[in-house]
Design an enzyme around this catalytic site. Structure first.
Site, mmCIF file in Angstrom:
data_model
loop_
_atom_site.group_PDB
_atom_site.id
_atom_site.type_symbol
_atom_site.label_atom_id
_atom_site.label_comp_id
_atom_site.label_asym_id
_atom_site.label_seq_id
_atom_site.Cartn_x
_atom_site.Cartn_y
_atom_site.Cartn_z
ATOM 1 N N CYS A 46 0.889 -1.271 -0.077
ATOM 2 C CA CYS A 46 0.022 0.108 0.008
ATOM 3 C C CYS A 46 0.877 1.362 -0.038
ATOM 4 C CB CYS A 46 -0.831 -0.094 1.231
ATOM 5 S SG CYS A 46 -1.775 1.425 1.292
ATOM 6 N N CYS A 51 -1.616 1.516 -2.945
ATOM 7 C CA CYS A 51 -2.598 2.571 -2.723
ATOM 8 C C CYS A 51 -1.842 4.212 -2.962
ATOM 9 C CB CYS A 51 -3.059 2.546 -1.416
ATOM 10 S SG CYS A 51 -3.485 1.003 -0.908
ATOM 11 N N LYS A 54 0.010 5.155 -6.194
ATOM 12 C CA LYS A 54 -1.226 5.237 -7.149
ATOM 13 C C LYS A 54 -2.113 6.684 -6.967
ATOM 14 C CE LYS A 54 -4.791 4.013 -6.477
ATOM 15 N NZ LYS A 54 -5.220 2.869 -5.940
ATOM 16 N N TYR A 186 -9.017 -3.734 -11.130
ATOM 17 C CA TYR A 186 -8.626 -2.315 -10.348
ATOM 18 C C TYR A 186 -7.527 -1.768 -11.229
ATOM 19 C CZ TYR A 186 -11.804 -3.059 -6.219
ATOM 20 O OH TYR A 186 -12.664 -3.221 -5.067
ATOM 21 N N GLU A 190 -7.491 1.803 -13.231
ATOM 22 C CA GLU A 190 -6.592 2.743 -12.876
ATOM 23 C C GLU A 190 -5.495 3.410 -13.759
ATOM 24 O OE1 GLU A 190 -5.802 1.784 -8.601
ATOM 25 O OE2 GLU A 190 -7.815 2.265 -7.917
ATOM 26 N N HIS A 445 -26.916 21.554 -0.673
ATOM 27 C CA HIS A 445 -27.021 22.421 -1.892
ATOM 28 C C HIS A 445 -26.029 23.450 -2.364
ATOM 29 C CE1 HIS A 445 -29.210 23.130 -5.495
ATOM 30 N NE2 HIS A 445 -29.109 24.347 -5.318
ATOM 31 N N GLU A 450 -25.868 15.494 -3.195
ATOM 32 C CA GLU A 450 -27.312 15.601 -2.793
ATOM 33 C C GLU A 450 -28.354 14.720 -3.557
ATOM 34 O OE1 GLU A 450 -29.314 19.342 -3.383
ATOM 35 O OE2 GLU A 450 -27.928 19.874 -4.813
HETATM 36 P P1 NDP Z 1 -7.924 -8.185 -10.032
HETATM 37 O O1 NDP Z 1 -8.189 -9.436 -9.652
HETATM 38 O O2 NDP Z 1 -8.638 -7.233 -9.714
HETATM 39 O O3 NDP Z 1 -8.062 -8.247 -11.843
HETATM 40 C C1 NDP Z 1 -7.207 -9.128 -12.449
HETATM 41 C C2 NDP Z 1 -7.680 -9.047 -13.969
HETATM 42 O O4 NDP Z 1 -6.787 -9.879 -14.765
HETATM 43 C C3 NDP Z 1 -9.015 -9.585 -14.203
HETATM 44 O O5 NDP Z 1 -9.614 -8.632 -15.302
HETATM 45 C C4 NDP Z 1 -8.780 -10.926 -14.812
HETATM 46 O O6 NDP Z 1 -9.911 -11.135 -15.773
HETATM 47 C C5 NDP Z 1 -7.463 -10.767 -15.579
HETATM 48 N N1 NDP Z 1 -6.704 -12.003 -15.951
HETATM 49 C C6 NDP Z 1 -6.316 -12.960 -14.940
HETATM 50 N N2 NDP Z 1 -5.742 -13.835 -15.569
HETATM 51 C C7 NDP Z 1 -5.499 -13.523 -16.780
HETATM 52 C C8 NDP Z 1 -4.838 -14.380 -17.978
HETATM 53 N N3 NDP Z 1 -4.357 -15.212 -17.911
HETATM 54 N N4 NDP Z 1 -5.052 -13.282 -18.988
HETATM 55 C C9 NDP Z 1 -5.697 -12.092 -19.256
HETATM 56 N N5 NDP Z 1 -6.242 -11.702 -18.249
HETATM 57 C C10 NDP Z 1 -6.152 -12.153 -16.905
HETATM 58 O O7 NDP Z 1 -6.540 -7.924 -10.041
HETATM 59 P P2 NDP Z 1 -5.688 -6.578 -9.885
HETATM 60 O O8 NDP Z 1 -3.914 -7.030 -10.210
HETATM 61 O O9 NDP Z 1 -6.228 -5.510 -10.748
HETATM 62 O O10 NDP Z 1 -5.396 -5.816 -8.412
HETATM 63 C C11 NDP Z 1 -5.393 -6.929 -7.356
HETATM 64 C C12 NDP Z 1 -6.114 -6.561 -6.255
HETATM 65 O O11 NDP Z 1 -5.762 -5.393 -5.622
HETATM 66 C C13 NDP Z 1 -7.636 -5.902 -6.460
HETATM 67 O O12 NDP Z 1 -8.491 -7.080 -6.591
HETATM 68 C C14 NDP Z 1 -8.103 -5.410 -5.539
HETATM 69 O O13 NDP Z 1 -8.301 -6.030 -4.406
HETATM 70 C C15 NDP Z 1 -6.653 -4.745 -4.801
HETATM 71 N N6 NDP Z 1 -6.518 -3.297 -5.295
HETATM 72 C C16 NDP Z 1 -7.561 -2.471 -4.875
HETATM 73 C C17 NDP Z 1 -7.453 -1.047 -5.282
HETATM 74 C C18 NDP Z 1 -8.212 -0.101 -4.779
HETATM 75 O O14 NDP Z 1 -8.773 -0.155 -3.735
HETATM 76 N N7 NDP Z 1 -8.538 0.905 -5.576
HETATM 77 C C19 NDP Z 1 -6.296 -0.726 -6.416
HETATM 78 C C20 NDP Z 1 -5.721 -1.642 -6.800
HETATM 79 C C21 NDP Z 1 -5.881 -2.929 -6.341
HETATM 80 P P3 NDP Z 1 -11.115 -11.834 -15.418
HETATM 81 O O15 NDP Z 1 -12.091 -10.597 -14.722
HETATM 82 O O16 NDP Z 1 -11.883 -12.365 -16.565
HETATM 83 O O17 NDP Z 1 -11.088 -12.831 -14.242
#
Ligand code: NDP
Length: 460
Positions: A46, A51, A54, A186, A190, A445, A450
């Protein structure tokens, strides 16, 4: 001799990220003898590569549209605004160093012993700590907390070694003119927004038909439209087949037959439990089918003296969740009253794309499945600011209500500062307030927020 004194410490924490540091400090505050082991940076993902940087980069990227918006309000800019990546990167690094120092002082003030090294389980109460110079030291504790978090995971394909992960993306030598991110979660959403805002040509490649799986469908579609409007190139229903390096950059072949040339590829394809070298097998522990450690409500693994929390267990991978788990864990093991379990069903969350997404509770689809009959209140509008800014950006707000009880079971927003707005709404949703309670609340307002208390006619 008391039982506790059989060990060097009452609690030994492996991993000084959000969950580990909070547990160590709070446990020490109860009078427990606590140590923490860390071989990298204090503050974990983080603070160092998640976080915090980012959010700083998201702020930086937002200025792009702010300069454009300002002219409609009478501001004359002296010329074309230009962006310097190195300034942002180096200022970010200084800020993180400052935060690392604060974490160190917090631990020192709390009386937590800090071991710089890598911890490896050797038994139910023993951790071997290896230091860079190859020395190894054994430390014992009545309880050991595993708080090593997650680590980026990248699928293997030809050229996957050229991809960057979120661990490296903040510290690039220069801003990539052409940026590609793989994934639809995410991090992908982002960073597509961030690099687009900073001036890169930004592409997002996602294997499914629409990103942000699991979020409310209308929120996903609305975000797609807005990111498209901002100029992010969204490519759905495709994947990376191969990456080749050439003189100009990276040639990326997609499974739909397209190719593109970019300067950097970020793989945002999820994170896995960071357990390499942790010695789980030596104490008889292993990851479950979800790739996580099983724990009971007291965060005890199958070896009761070994605890785990945060991204190592099967709960939302979010910093505030790890911190809440830390507080609960300390109450369970070092407190005097039995604590209430954590409510994981109404955890608010934000995605810091442009515009932001803020959400709490159930999506329309999940609510319909769970409650059968629901009411949906929704509005989308051009925020007041944009009447003069000229921006066509729109805001979406949505409430999902259980028809039988009138309880608001979900609240969603896509728009400026959605995370800030939804944090307050999350208290109401967590408290189980009804739509009538929302209606009886006077609005502020003129704000966009709101609308959350003025929507009266259900859309469906
Ligand atoms: P996520 O699990 O959110 O997303 C991973 C993405 O990668 C999904 O869209 C998934 O597809 C895709 N994916 C997985 N395997 C493959 C593959 N073999 N080929 C192509 N695409 C693939 O992970 P992130 O890395 O984005 O983030 C990790 C975690 O960190 C998040 O889940 C979140 O909990 C946390 N985070 C939170 C943030 C916040 O609170 N603002 C900011 C950043 C991270 P599919 O959807 O089809 O499975």
């Amino acid at each position: 001799m008391s039982k506790v004194a059989e060990y060097d410490y009452d609690l030994l924490v492996i991993g000084a990220g959000s969950g580990g540091v909070r547990t160590a400090r709070m446990a020490a505050a109860t009078g427990a003898r606590v140590a923490i082991v860390e071989d990298r940076y204090l503050g974990g993902t983080c603070v160092n590569v998640g976080c915090v940087p980012k959010k700083l980069y998201a702020y930086a990227s937002h200025f792009n549209s702010v300069f454009d918006d300002a002219t409609g309000f009478g501001w004359q800019l002296p010329g074309e605004a230009s962006f310097d990546w190195a300034t942002l990167r180096d200022n970010k690094t200084s800020e993180i160093k400052r935060l690392n120092g604060i974490y160190l002082r917090l631990l020192e003030t709390a009386g937590v012993s800090l071991y710089h090294g890598r911890g490896r389980l050797e038994g139910a109460h023993t951790v071997a700590i290896s230091r860079q110079q190859g020395e190894e030291q054994r430390v014992t504790a009545q309880r050991i907390l595993l708080a090593t978090g997650g680590w980026p995971w990248v699928p293997t394909f030809p050229g996957s070694e050229y991809t960057l992960t979120s661990n490296q993306i903040f510290d690039l030598d220069r801003l990539p003119e052409r940026f590609l991110v793989l994934g639809g979660g995410y991090i992908a959403v982002e960073f597509a927004s961030i690099f687009n805002g900073l001036g890169s040509e930004a592409h997002l490649i996602y294997r499914g038909d629409l990103f942000l799986k699991g979020f409310d469908n209308e929120v996903r579609e609305f975000t797609r439209q807005e990111m498209d409007r901002q100029g992010v190139h969204l490519h759905f229903d495709t994947n990376i087949e191969a990456i080749e390096k050439n003189e100009a950059g990276y040639q990326v072949a997609l499974t739909n037959g397209d190719t593109m040339e970019v300067d950097a590829v970020l793989a945002a394809t999820g994170r896995r439990a960071n357990v390499a070298g942790l010695g789980l097998a030596s104490v008889g522990l292993s990851l479950n089918e979800q790739g996580k450690l099983d724990v009971n409500e007291r965060f005890e693994t199958d070896v009761p003296s070994i605890l785990a929390l945060g991204d190592l267990i099967d709960t939302p991978e979010l910093t505030p969740v790890a911190i809440a788990e830390a507080m609960l864990l300390v109450d369970h093991h070092f407190g005097t009253v039995a604590p209430e379990p954590l409510d994981y069903t109404r955890v608010p969350t934000a995605v810091f794309c442009h515009p932001n997404i803020g959400t709490v509770g159930l999506s329309e689809e999940a609510a319909r499945q769970q409650f059968g009959t629901i009411r949906v209140y929704r509005t989308d509008f051009r925020a007041m600011k944009h009447t003069l800014s000229g921006s066509q950006e729109r805001t979406l707000m949505k409430l999902v209500v259980d028809e039988a009880t009138d309880v608001v079971v979900g609240a969603h927003m896509v728009g400026d500062d959605a995370g800030e707005v939804i944090q307050g709404i999350a208290i109401a949703v967590r408290a189980g307030l009804t739509k009538k309670d929302f209606d009886n609340t006077v609005g502020i307002h003129p704000t966009g927020a709101e609308e959350f208390v003025t929507m009266r006619t259900p859309a469906r």
